[in-house]
Design a protein around this motif. Structure first.
Motif, PDB file in Angstrom:
ATOM      1  N   SER A  90     -62.630 -18.178  -5.286  1.00  0.00           N
ATOM      2  CA  SER A  90     -63.611 -18.843  -4.436  1.00  0.00           C
ATOM      3  C   SER A  90     -64.101 -20.117  -5.098  1.00  0.00           C
ATOM      4  N   ALA A  91     -64.592 -21.035  -4.263  1.00  0.00           N
ATOM      5  CA  ALA A  91     -65.115 -22.291  -4.782  1.00  0.00           C
ATOM      6  C   ALA A  91     -66.399 -22.082  -5.570  1.00  0.00           C
ATOM      7  N   VAL A  92     -67.137 -21.025  -5.252  1.00  0.00           N
ATOM      8  CA  VAL A  92     -68.414 -20.778  -5.915  1.00  0.00           C
ATOM      9  C   VAL A  92     -68.228 -20.619  -7.418  1.00  0.00           C
ATOM     10  N   SER A  93     -67.121 -19.999  -7.804  1.00  0.00           N
ATOM     11  CA  SER A  93     -66.911 -19.689  -9.217  1.00  0.00           C
ATOM     12  C   SER A  93     -66.701 -20.929 -10.075  1.00  0.00           C
ATOM     13  N   ILE A  94     -66.207 -22.031  -9.500  1.00  0.00           N
ATOM     14  CA  ILE A  94     -65.951 -23.227 -10.300  1.00  0.00           C
ATOM     15  C   ILE A  94     -66.701 -24.455  -9.794  1.00  0.00           C
ATOM     16  N   GLY A  95     -67.434 -24.313  -8.688  1.00  0.00           N
ATOM     17  CA  GLY A  95     -68.281 -25.395  -8.221  1.00  0.00           C
ATOM     18  C   GLY A  95     -67.585 -26.488  -7.441  1.00  0.00           C
ATOM     19  N   LYS A  96     -66.300 -26.300  -7.111  1.00  0.00           N
ATOM     20  CA  LYS A  96     -65.597 -27.278  -6.298  1.00  0.00           C
ATOM     21  C   LYS A  96     -64.532 -26.573  -5.470  1.00  0.00           C
ATOM     22  N   ASP A  97     -63.900 -27.328  -4.575  1.00  0.00           N
ATOM     23  CA  ASP A  97     -62.900 -26.731  -3.696  1.00  0.00           C
ATOM     24  C   ASP A  97     -61.783 -26.075  -4.498  1.00  0.00           C
ATOM     25  N   VAL A  98     -61.258 -24.969  -3.972  1.00  0.00           N
ATOM     26  CA  VAL A  98     -60.079 -24.350  -4.552  1.00  0.00           C
ATOM     27  C   VAL A  98     -58.950 -24.445  -3.534  1.00  0.00           C
ATOM     28  N   GLY A  99     -57.736 -24.253  -4.008  1.00  0.00           N
ATOM     29  CA  GLY A  99     -56.578 -24.293  -3.124  1.00  0.00           C
ATOM     30  C   GLY A  99     -56.121 -25.685  -2.752  1.00  0.00           C
ATOM     31  N   LYS A 100     -56.727 -26.712  -3.377  1.00  0.00           N
ATOM     32  CA  LYS A 100     -56.332 -28.080  -3.044  1.00  0.00           C
ATOM     33  C   LYS A 100     -54.921 -28.412  -3.528  1.00  0.00           C
ATOM     34  N   ASP A 101     -54.427 -27.640  -4.509  1.00  0.00           N
ATOM     35  CA  ASP A 101     -53.085 -27.902  -5.037  1.00  0.00           C
ATOM     36  C   ASP A 101     -52.000 -27.127  -4.288  1.00  0.00           C
ATOM     37  N   ARG A 102     -52.402 -26.355  -3.280  1.00  0.00           N
ATOM     38  CA  ARG A 102     -51.418 -25.565  -2.549  1.00  0.00           C
ATOM     39  C   ARG A 102     -50.402 -26.495  -1.878  1.00  0.00           C
ATOM     40  N   GLY A 103     -49.137 -26.231  -2.109  1.00  0.00           N
ATOM     41  CA  GLY A 103     -48.090 -27.069  -1.554  1.00  0.00           C
ATOM     42  C   GLY A 103     -47.843 -28.325  -2.347  1.00  0.00           C
ATOM     43  N   LYS A 104     -48.545 -28.465  -3.463  1.00  0.00           N
ATOM     44  CA  LYS A 104     -48.433 -29.657  -4.290  1.00  0.00           C
ATOM     45  C   LYS A 104     -47.586 -29.346  -5.512  1.00  0.00           C
ATOM     46  N   SER A 105     -46.871 -30.344  -5.989  1.00  0.00           N
ATOM     47  CA  SER A 105     -46.021 -30.169  -7.166  1.00  0.00           C
ATOM     48  C   SER A 105     -46.885 -30.264  -8.420  1.00  0.00           C
ATOM     49  N   THR A 106     -47.178 -29.090  -9.021  1.00  0.00           N
ATOM     50  CA  THR A 106     -47.966 -29.040 -10.251  1.00  0.00           C
ATOM     51  C   THR A 106     -47.189 -28.251 -11.293  1.00  0.00           C
ATOM     52  N   ILE A 107     -47.628 -28.370 -12.540  1.00  0.00           N
ATOM     53  CA  ILE A 107     -46.968 -27.616 -13.597  1.00  0.00           C
ATOM     54  C   ILE A 107     -47.166 -26.124 -13.387  1.00  0.00           C
ATOM     55  N   VAL A 108     -48.339 -25.727 -12.876  1.00  0.00           N
ATOM     56  CA  VAL A 108     -48.584 -24.304 -12.605  1.00  0.00           C
ATOM     57  C   VAL A 108     -47.600 -23.777 -11.578  1.00  0.00           C
ATOM     58  N   SER A 109     -47.367 -24.548 -10.516  1.00  0.00           N
ATOM     59  CA  SER A 109     -46.459 -24.080  -9.460  1.00  0.00           C
ATOM     60  C   SER A 109     -45.016 -24.015  -9.940  1.00  0.00           C
ATOM     61  N   MET A 110     -44.690 -24.757 -10.979  1.00  0.00           N
ATOM     62  CA  MET A 110     -43.306 -24.828 -11.434  1.00  0.00           C
ATOM     63  C   MET A 110     -42.973 -23.818 -12.527  1.00  0.00           C
ATOM     64  N   ILE A 111     -43.916 -23.565 -13.442  1.00  0.00           N
ATOM     65  CA  ILE A 111     -43.582 -22.664 -14.543  1.00  0.00           C
ATOM     66  C   ILE A 111     -44.437 -21.411 -14.563  1.00  0.00           C
ATOM     67  N   GLY A 112     -45.463 -21.350 -13.716  1.00  0.00           N
ATOM     68  CA  GLY A 112     -46.272 -20.152 -13.619  1.00  0.00           C
ATOM     69  C   GLY A 112     -47.455 -20.137 -14.573  1.00  0.00           C
ATOM     70  N   PRO A 113     -48.500 -19.356 -14.220  1.00  0.00           N
ATOM     71  CA  PRO A 113     -49.734 -19.335 -15.008  1.00  0.00           C
ATOM     72  C   PRO A 113     -49.565 -18.907 -16.457  1.00  0.00           C
ATOM     73  N   THR A 114     -48.712 -17.908 -16.717  1.00  0.00           N
ATOM     74  CA  THR A 114     -48.568 -17.433 -18.098  1.00  0.00           C
ATOM     75  C   THR A 114     -48.062 -18.533 -19.011  1.00  0.00           C
ATOM     76  N   GLN A 115     -47.030 -19.245 -18.574  1.00  0.00           N
ATOM     77  CA  GLN A 115     -46.501 -20.342 -19.386  1.00  0.00           C
ATOM     78  C   GLN A 115     -47.516 -21.469 -19.514  1.00  0.00           C
ATOM     79  N   VAL A 116     -48.293 -21.691 -18.468  1.00  0.00           N
ATOM     80  CA  VAL A 116     -49.313 -22.740 -18.529  1.00  0.00           C
ATOM     81  C   VAL A 116     -50.365 -22.394 -19.572  1.00  0.00           C
TER      82      VAL A 116
END
Length: 309
Positions: free
Chosen positions: A230-256
């Motif tokens: 939820s956005a409440v936990s970090i104080g800003k919008d979440v999910g804004k990177d959905r569908g976006k090319s990020t390092i998390v989307s490419m190698i996964g959270p554990t590797q990040v």
């Protein structure tokens, strides 16, 4: 070196907040709406990481504290202005920032854009008037800030992210955009402290390398937090990177997470070279990342050809 009680991170945060309030650019009579918008942006609760970095670097290298404080506050103004612009509908179209409505939603897009411009101009004016720095040093500080904002800094990174973020990109290209968007202001933070302290080029080289590592780690952490429930936990919008090319989307959270750990370790090594182990910046880095990295969750599968890009 060990921090003195009156130079704790909390004490530095209070100094920065008080000085930011005092440095806010005045507005003309009858334009209180602009003043309110500017203050809502610049004085919104935040960690003030960048100005605190500037202060610590200058003080621990023997530089003038008050001059470094003003320089750091100028940098924080730039950061605030960049967040206003980043949240606009033509950019990320965000609803929340620091737990509050994004500035354009609270005050209108027109006022938000004007506030961003006024805050940016106020930042440069603050640097140009810094007392306790020789004119040549003030000029150097202005150049550092201009480099961080312009076509080899924030602007370049945002353009690269906006125009390339939705397509597949090599990991190196994503990291480069992250370095420009996030790392540029961390680099400016340590550079401004080094300018105030008249540090040697060898020291500045180590500090720039430190800032680059922290910038990359910080952006990776931000990308991880984008997957928060939820956005409440970090104080800003979440999910804004959905569908976006990020390092998390490419190698996964554990590797990040492992990448973050490596960047932080490399940053600490650079600090060792400048200040020795156990400095205030070491403590600040630990405070930034300790407890901030989300707990491990099941990684989404990453296609082999995507991970190799």
């Amino acid at each position: 070196m060990t921090a003195e009680p009156d130079s704790s991170l909390d004490a530095l945060l209070r100094r920065v907040n008080a000085r930011l309030d005092a440095l806010m650019p005045p507005v003309l009579a009858g334009q209180s709406a602009l003043d309110t918008a500017m203050r809502d942006s610049v004085l919104a609760p935040g960690k003030r990481l960048r100005p605190i970095m500037t202060l610590i670097v200058a003080e621990d290298l023997g530089g003038p504290s008050d001059a470094a404080l003003d320089a750091g506050c100028a940098l924080e103004m730039v950061h605030a202005a960049s967040l206003i612009l980043d949240d606009l509908p033509c950019m990320d179209d965000a609803e929340l920032r620091r737990g509050r409505p994004a500035l354009h939603r609270a005050h209108g897009e027109d006022v938000a854009v004007l506030a961003a411009i006024a805050i940016l101009s106020g930042a440069y004016g603050t640097l140009a008037r810094v007392e306790g720095l020789a004119p040549a040093r003030r000029g150097e500080a202005v150049a550092v800030l201009a480099e961080a904002v312009g076509t080899r800094g924030l602007v370049a990174g945002q353009f690269q992210d906006l125009r390339g973020g939705r397509g597949q990109r090599p990991l190196a290209e994503i990291a480069d955009a992250n370095g420009l968007k996030t790392g540029s202001l961390f680099t400016a933070a340590v550079e401004l402290g080094a300018v105030a302290a008249e540090a040697s080029e060898a020291v500045r080289t180590d500090l720039r390398a430190f800032a680059a590592e922290i910038g990359l780690a910080f952006q990776l952490l931000d990308d991880l937090l984008d997957g928060a429930p939820s956005a409440v936990s970090i104080g800003k919008d979440v999910g804004k990177d959905r569908g976006k090319s990020t390092i998390v989307s490419m190698i996964g959270p554990t590797q990040v997470r492992r990448h973050i750990e490596r960047h932080v370790a490399a940053a600490d090594a650079r600090l060792d070279a400048v200040f020795g182990p156990g400095s205030r910046l070491h403590a600040m880095v630990a405070a930034i990342f300790a407890g901030s990295i989300p707990a491990e969750a099941a990684d989404e599968p990453v296609l082999e050809h995507e991970a190799a890009r």
